[in-house]
Design a protein around this motif. Sequence first.
Motif, short mmCIF file in Angstrom:
data_model
loop_
_atom_site.label_atom_id
_atom_site.label_comp_id
_atom_site.label_asym_id
_atom_site.label_seq_id
_atom_site.Cartn_x
_atom_site.Cartn_y
_atom_site.Cartn_z
N THR A 73 49.07 34.70 39.01
CA THR A 73 48.46 35.71 39.88
C THR A 73 46.98 35.41 40.03
O THR A 73 46.33 34.91 39.11
CB THR A 73 48.64 37.14 39.31
OG1 THR A 73 47.88 37.29 38.11
CG2 THR A 73 50.11 37.43 39.02
N ASP A 75 43.22 37.02 41.64
CA ASP A 75 42.49 38.22 42.07
C ASP A 75 41.23 37.87 42.88
O ASP A 75 40.70 36.77 42.79
CB ASP A 75 42.03 39.02 40.85
CG ASP A 75 43.14 39.83 40.22
OD1 ASP A 75 44.32 39.62 40.60
OD2 ASP A 75 42.85 40.66 39.34
N ALA A 97 52.79 31.98 44.19
CA ALA A 97 52.00 32.87 43.34
C ALA A 97 51.84 34.23 44.01
O ALA A 97 52.33 34.45 45.13
CB ALA A 97 50.63 32.25 43.06
N THR A 98 51.16 35.15 43.32
CA THR A 98 50.83 36.46 43.88
C THR A 98 49.31 36.60 43.93
O THR A 98 48.63 36.33 42.93
CB THR A 98 51.42 37.59 43.03
OG1 THR A 98 52.85 37.46 43.02
CG2 THR A 98 51.05 38.96 43.59
N PHE A 100 46.18 39.19 44.57
CA PHE A 100 45.75 40.58 44.67
C PHE A 100 44.39 40.59 45.37
O PHE A 100 43.38 40.12 44.83
CB PHE A 100 45.65 41.20 43.27
CG PHE A 100 46.98 41.41 42.62
CD1 PHE A 100 47.70 42.59 42.85
CD2 PHE A 100 47.55 40.45 41.80
CE1 PHE A 100 48.94 42.79 42.25
CE2 PHE A 100 48.79 40.64 41.20
CZ PHE A 100 49.48 41.82 41.43
N HIS A 121 53.41 32.93 49.56
CA HIS A 121 52.90 33.69 48.42
C HIS A 121 53.00 35.19 48.71
O HIS A 121 53.08 35.62 49.86
CB HIS A 121 51.45 33.31 48.14
CG HIS A 121 51.25 31.83 47.96
ND1 HIS A 121 51.76 31.14 46.88
CD2 HIS A 121 50.64 30.90 48.74
CE1 HIS A 121 51.46 29.87 46.99
NE2 HIS A 121 50.79 29.68 48.12
N HIS A 126 44.12 45.13 45.53
CA HIS A 126 43.14 45.16 44.43
C HIS A 126 41.94 46.04 44.80
O HIS A 126 40.84 45.77 44.36
CB HIS A 126 42.72 43.72 44.13
CG HIS A 126 42.04 43.49 42.82
ND1 HIS A 126 42.46 44.05 41.64
CD2 HIS A 126 40.95 42.73 42.51
CE1 HIS A 126 41.66 43.64 40.65
NE2 HIS A 126 40.75 42.85 41.15
N ARG A 170 46.72 45.95 41.41
CA ARG A 170 46.05 45.67 40.13
C ARG A 170 44.68 46.34 40.15
O ARG A 170 43.92 46.21 41.11
CB ARG A 170 45.91 44.17 39.90
CG ARG A 170 45.17 43.83 38.59
CD ARG A 170 45.11 42.33 38.35
NE ARG A 170 46.33 41.84 37.70
CZ ARG A 170 46.81 40.60 37.86
NH1 ARG A 170 46.21 39.76 38.68
NH2 ARG A 170 47.90 40.22 37.21
N ALA A 194 48.02 42.09 33.05
CA ALA A 194 48.32 40.67 32.83
C ALA A 194 48.63 40.49 31.35
O ALA A 194 48.28 41.32 30.52
CB ALA A 194 47.16 39.78 33.25
N VAL A 224 52.52 36.78 32.42
CA VAL A 224 51.81 36.94 33.69
C VAL A 224 50.37 36.48 33.45
O VAL A 224 49.65 37.05 32.63
CB VAL A 224 51.83 38.41 34.15
CG1 VAL A 224 51.05 38.57 35.45
CG2 VAL A 224 53.27 38.90 34.30
N LEU A 226 46.52 35.74 34.71
CA LEU A 226 45.50 36.20 35.65
C LEU A 226 44.44 35.12 35.83
O LEU A 226 43.85 34.63 34.87
CB LEU A 226 44.82 37.48 35.13
CG LEU A 226 43.51 37.87 35.82
CD1 LEU A 226 43.75 38.20 37.29
CD2 LEU A 226 42.86 39.05 35.11
N HIS A 253 58.35 33.46 40.71
CA HIS A 253 57.66 34.03 41.87
C HIS A 253 58.05 35.51 42.02
O HIS A 253 59.24 35.84 42.06
CB HIS A 253 58.04 33.26 43.13
CG HIS A 253 57.42 33.81 44.37
ND1 HIS A 253 58.06 33.77 45.59
CD2 HIS A 253 56.22 34.39 44.60
CE1 HIS A 253 57.28 34.32 46.50
NE2 HIS A 253 56.17 34.71 45.93
#
Length: 268
Positions: A73, A75, A97-98, A100, A121, A126, A170, A194, A224, A226, A253
């Motif tokens: 993930t 951010d 991926a993810t 935020f 993705h 956020h 998040r 995370a 997870v 970060l 994923h």
Amino acid sequence: MRRMRLHRLAKRLAGAVTALFAGSAVANSANCPRQYALGTSRVLAVDAETYPRVGLGSFPETLPLADHEVVLTFDDGPRPPNTEKVPTALAQKCVRATFFLVGRSPAAFPELVRRIATEGHTVGHHSWSHPMMSKIPLEQATEDIDRGIAADELALNGVSITTPSANFFRFPYFDSPPAVLDHLKSRGIAVFGADLWASDWANITPDRELRNLIERLTTARKGVILLHDAQARTAATMPFLRYLHENDYRIVHLVPAAPTVTNAEIPP
């Protein structure tokens, strides 16, 4: 009535996005053009009812990952030029991926948001301005969350709505006041902490960031992760993907679970 139609539209979009992402990720793992790439091992559909709050750094529970499974993930993006380097590195390894997003950035760089989504993705949220939410009133916190979601959705789908296509959020700084947590739960939005991180918000070198990741993952063995795609040091640390591959880690994923459609929502 218009708000209800927009809400239903967002739910349908979320279901379509889930199906698209899930199918793409499976194909990515099986049909990656680079035969020996890391790839994406499997897709995990996440809904807020089953996984309302995950990440052992903030909450008692996390996602059901097997030994040597990790979720990547990122951010605080998108922010060129660093964000652009991250999906490029992920694509080279056929990894999903993810991300935020902080709403101010999608408002400024919508084309980067669309690139992230187009490359398969998941886009989570956020906030708009990245505040410490325990330091502001509940109303201001929820307004900041909604403004961020609306900016992300406008960049993604051309519609400024506060019902997210992917109901993932998040908290900035992992600062999650109980009242705001309850608010998000009432809206069916899953909250992500995370399990481990690189501490890439600190003034450290890419080498130190890489060693942080390796040391912490060696202890945790899964989780997870970060990272911050807006950071130049993180863009420089993407060879971490090679470490994952060489040490038999598998990428999971995350996608939003398709919404449950009730009979009342089915048109006559």
